[in-house]
Write a protein that holds these residues in place. Structure first.
Motif, mmCIF file in Angstrom:
data_model
loop_
_atom_site.group_PDB
_atom_site.id
_atom_site.type_symbol
_atom_site.label_atom_id
_atom_site.label_comp_id
_atom_site.label_asym_id
_atom_site.label_seq_id
_atom_site.Cartn_x
_atom_site.Cartn_y
_atom_site.Cartn_z
ATOM 1 N N LYS A 1 -9.091 -4.361 -6.782
ATOM 2 C CA LYS A 1 -7.764 -3.834 -6.483
ATOM 3 C C LYS A 1 -6.786 -4.909 -6.014
ATOM 4 O O LYS A 1 -5.679 -4.582 -5.575
ATOM 5 C CB LYS A 1 -7.870 -2.747 -5.407
ATOM 6 C CG LYS A 1 -8.766 -1.584 -5.787
ATOM 7 C CD LYS A 1 -8.185 -0.809 -6.959
ATOM 8 C CE LYS A 1 -9.056 0.406 -7.281
ATOM 9 N NZ LYS A 1 -8.500 1.195 -8.402
ATOM 10 N N TYR B 1 0.837 -1.197 0.000
ATOM 11 C CA TYR B 1 0.000 0.000 0.000
ATOM 12 C C TYR B 1 0.871 1.246 0.000
ATOM 13 O O TYR B 1 1.793 1.371 0.801
ATOM 14 C CB TYR B 1 -0.924 0.013 1.222
ATOM 15 C CG TYR B 1 -1.720 1.293 1.366
ATOM 16 C CD1 TYR B 1 -2.813 1.542 0.536
ATOM 17 C CD2 TYR B 1 -1.361 2.266 2.299
ATOM 18 C CE1 TYR B 1 -3.530 2.711 0.650
ATOM 19 C CE2 TYR B 1 -2.078 3.448 2.422
ATOM 20 C CZ TYR B 1 -3.162 3.668 1.597
ATOM 21 O OH TYR B 1 -3.866 4.835 1.701
ATOM 22 N N ASP C 1 -9.285 6.178 5.697
ATOM 23 C CA ASP C 1 -8.626 5.056 5.036
ATOM 24 C C ASP C 1 -9.077 4.929 3.581
ATOM 25 O O ASP C 1 -10.239 5.153 3.242
ATOM 26 C CB ASP C 1 -8.909 3.756 5.787
ATOM 27 C CG ASP C 1 -8.002 3.604 7.001
ATOM 28 O OD1 ASP C 1 -7.934 4.552 7.812
ATOM 29 O OD2 ASP C 1 -7.369 2.551 7.139
ATOM 30 N N HIS C 2 -8.126 4.568 2.741
ATOM 31 C CA HIS C 2 -8.342 4.475 1.295
ATOM 32 C C HIS C 2 -9.439 3.463 0.965
ATOM 33 O O HIS C 2 -9.587 2.427 1.622
ATOM 34 C CB HIS C 2 -7.033 4.058 0.616
ATOM 35 C CG HIS C 2 -6.962 4.453 -0.819
ATOM 36 N ND1 HIS C 2 -7.662 3.790 -1.810
ATOM 37 C CD2 HIS C 2 -6.271 5.438 -1.447
ATOM 38 C CE1 HIS C 2 -7.395 4.343 -2.985
ATOM 39 N NE2 HIS C 2 -6.554 5.352 -2.790
ATOM 40 N N HIS C 3 -10.206 3.770 -0.075
ATOM 41 C CA HIS C 3 -11.310 2.884 -0.466
ATOM 42 C C HIS C 3 -10.867 1.734 -1.363
ATOM 43 O O HIS C 3 -11.714 1.013 -1.910
ATOM 44 C CB HIS C 3 -12.437 3.694 -1.117
ATOM 45 C CG HIS C 3 -13.293 4.382 -0.102
ATOM 46 N ND1 HIS C 3 -12.933 5.587 0.464
ATOM 47 C CD2 HIS C 3 -14.473 4.017 0.480
ATOM 48 C CE1 HIS C 3 -13.864 5.952 1.328
ATOM 49 N NE2 HIS C 3 -14.804 5.018 1.369
ATOM 50 N N ASP C 4 -9.551 1.523 -1.486
ATOM 51 C CA ASP C 4 -9.081 0.260 -2.044
ATOM 52 C C ASP C 4 -9.370 -0.877 -1.065
ATOM 53 O O ASP C 4 -9.287 -2.049 -1.430
ATOM 54 C CB ASP C 4 -7.574 0.320 -2.328
ATOM 55 C CG ASP C 4 -7.271 1.061 -3.625
ATOM 56 O OD1 ASP C 4 -8.222 1.527 -4.279
ATOM 57 O OD2 ASP C 4 -6.081 1.182 -3.981
ATOM 58 N N PRO D 1 -1.535 6.936 -4.489
ATOM 59 C CA PRO D 1 -1.842 6.303 -3.206
ATOM 60 C C PRO D 1 -2.835 5.166 -3.386
ATOM 61 O O PRO D 1 -3.764 5.258 -4.196
ATOM 62 C CB PRO D 1 -2.441 7.452 -2.384
ATOM 63 C CG PRO D 1 -1.904 8.692 -3.009
ATOM 64 C CD PRO D 1 -1.798 8.392 -4.468
ATOM 65 N N GLY D 2 -2.642 4.106 -2.644
ATOM 66 C CA GLY D 2 -3.507 2.945 -2.750
ATOM 67 C C GLY D 2 -2.704 1.677 -2.909
ATOM 68 O O GLY D 2 -1.477 1.656 -2.748
ATOM 69 N N HIS E 1 -6.776 11.376 8.725
ATOM 70 C CA HIS E 1 -7.001 10.767 7.413
ATOM 71 C C HIS E 1 -8.286 9.945 7.434
ATOM 72 O O HIS E 1 -8.858 9.664 8.490
ATOM 73 C CB HIS E 1 -5.827 9.861 7.027
ATOM 74 C CG HIS E 1 -5.727 8.614 7.863
ATOM 75 N ND1 HIS E 1 -5.281 8.624 9.179
ATOM 76 C CD2 HIS E 1 -6.047 7.318 7.597
ATOM 77 C CE1 HIS E 1 -5.303 7.410 9.667
ATOM 78 N NE2 HIS E 1 -5.780 6.591 8.732
ATOM 79 N N TYR F 1 1.201 5.226 0.631
ATOM 80 C CA TYR F 1 0.565 6.339 1.340
ATOM 81 C C TYR F 1 0.544 7.603 0.482
ATOM 82 O O TYR F 1 -0.286 8.490 0.702
ATOM 83 C CB TYR F 1 1.311 6.631 2.644
ATOM 84 C CG TYR F 1 1.138 5.550 3.680
ATOM 85 C CD1 TYR F 1 0.040 5.544 4.529
ATOM 86 C CD2 TYR F 1 2.069 4.520 3.796
ATOM 87 C CE1 TYR F 1 -0.129 4.551 5.485
ATOM 88 C CE2 TYR F 1 1.911 3.529 4.749
ATOM 89 C CZ TYR F 1 0.812 3.548 5.585
ATOM 90 O OH TYR F 1 0.649 2.563 6.517
#
Length: 455
Positions: free
Chosen positions: A389, A245, A309-312, A256-257, A307, A247
């Protein structure tokens, strides 16, 4: 040649006699040929333990001890000796990620207590026999019917532990979002007493082993990151499993992801047992079993900035806390006061061994951050990757498929009444803070040449 079994004779052979003719080094060479470095370390560790066991048996024979009885006790894990029994060693979840002993280190490193062992006694916060809060249970995909002391079977003990988990799901904090007052914490859940002190210790021991391996470059390059601490709050150690991952945008231009064409190490067996425990104990839903995680190792003063959290990664996801309690802040607007210092409208303390579930508004509307921690701390965040992903070389782990949720055994009430009386309440489990100095002294700071950064 791998897969060529023609060289093995079908005739029965005395393998024990054959092994006696081989030296320690020859046995290691034969067993580890063609294996990766991790597997070589596992083989070496187990061969070393076989030598220790044989030495113990020889000593007992010389002392006119009843070898049969003593060996049975030893294999059951009841021996007071520090040598790890074959049963305990083969059940050790950290084996695949345990480095070879360093000079001056004990071969056993004091690990006579294995994670989720049903028969061993707790090494920390020893409780009276009548206190069921520290009952150890074997983590499996279904109830075990083998009897383990005190006339309670394992699934009954597991249900007692399960019934002592604290579950809070009523977090409320309203903020104005898109001209509407909404509860930005809706979806947050805090589950306490999920992992008791002995189980926490086992996890922390593994994390420290992984950190040492990362410093020695024994993990994949994208698995371990220990950036330079160039300012207060910056430079915490991270260890990723399951996926790589980013950042931020990396040197190759990846956004990012999840970086789908990068590889990291797979989830360690002990972490998979933690996942099973959380799904089985109704902490995580069966529809969202994590397949990746990131370990954060905080030194005093380290932090995580505000932040979402990423939607991956799909929702829900969770964070488990170890070593030192800290607070986490939530809110749609979190202010940065100074490096590592933040302010927000809602603060939540995270007890040791607890699991914080992020879902709904608590994951996607409210930001969260961890201000500078007051002491060394470890957290493990487990997440499930979005199917679109997944890394290109990803394959599902069969151990994490079809996990069964705990169903209370029908005899649990009568069993509890027999041990406590009908009107007695189950004792609450203790969860004291570890002493870093006594239990887990901080690892020595690595030199700048040994520190690696993901990008």
């Amino acid at each position: 040649m791998a897969g060529d079994y023609s060289r093995w004779s079908p005739e029965p052979r005395d393998f024990k006699a054959m092994l006696k003719k081989l030296s320690h080094e020859q046995i290691l060479q034969v067993l580890s040929e063609g294996l990766c470095s991790y597997c070589e370390e596992v083989i070496e560790s187990r061969v070393n333990n076989l030598n220790l066991i044989q030495r113990r048996v020889d000593e007992m024979a010389l002392s006119n001890v009843n070898v049969a009885d003593s060996s049975a006790e030893f294999l059951q894990g009841n021996s007071s000796d520090d040598v790890i029994s074959p049963k305990r060693k083969l059940n050790a979840d950290a084996d695949a990620y345990t480095p070879s002993p360093r000079a001056g280190d004990s071969t056993n490193s004091g690990r006579s207590k294995r994670f989720f062992s049903a028969s061993s006694t707790p090494a920390i916060n020893k409780q009276p026999v009548s206190d069921l809060s520290n009952f150890e249970i074997k983590l499996n995909d279904g109830p075990s019917r083998s009897v383990v002391g005190d006339d309670l079977v394992e699934d009954q003990k597991e249900f007692i532990r399960f019934s002592q988990v604290g579950r809070r799901k009523d977090f409320v904090h309203y903020e104005n979002v898109n001209e509407k007052q909404i509860n930005v914490l809706k979806g947050l859940e805090l589950h306490t007493n999920v992992f008791n002190p002995d189980e926490q210790k086992e996890v922390v021991e593994l994390v420290y082993s992984l950190q040492r391996m990362g410093q020695k470059r024994q993990l994949r390059a994208q698995t371990y990151s220990e950036p330079r601490k160039w300012m207060r709050g910056k430079g915490r150690v991270t260890i990723q499993f399951g996926c790589c991952y980013n950042y931020a945008v990396d040197k190759n231009g990846n956004p990012p992801g999840i970086v789908r064409d990068e590889e990291v190490d797979p989830l360690p067996p002990l972490f998979k047992k933690m996942i099973k425990r959380m799904v089985r104990w109704h902490v995580l839903p069966r529809s969202c079993v994590p397949d990746s995680c990131i370990v954060n190792i905080y030194d005093e003063g380290d932090c995580i900035p505000p932040h979402i959290d990423h939607h991956d990664f799909v929702r829900p996801f969770c964070t488990v806390s170890f070593l030192a309690e800290c607070k986490i802040l939530f809110g749609t607007t979190l202010k940065i006061i100074n490096p590592g210092e933040f302010s927000g409208p809602f603060s939540l303390p995270l007890p040791l061994g607890s699991v914080l579930i992020f879902n709904g508004n608590g994951a996607d509307v409210a930001k969260h951050c961890v201000p500078s921690v007051p002491a060394k701390r470890i957290s493990i965040t487990f997440r499930k990757m979005d199917v679109s992903k997944l890394p290109y070389r990803y394959t599902p782990d069969p151990e994490l498929v079809g996990i069964k949720r705990l169903v209370p055994p029908p005899s649990s009430d009568s069993s509890r009444n027999r041990h406590h009386g009908k009107n007695d309440k189950l004792p609450k489990s203790e969860n004291k803070v570890f002493s870093n100095e006594d239990e887990f002294p901080p690892l020595g700071k690595s030199t700048s040449s040994s520190r690696t950064s993901r990008r």
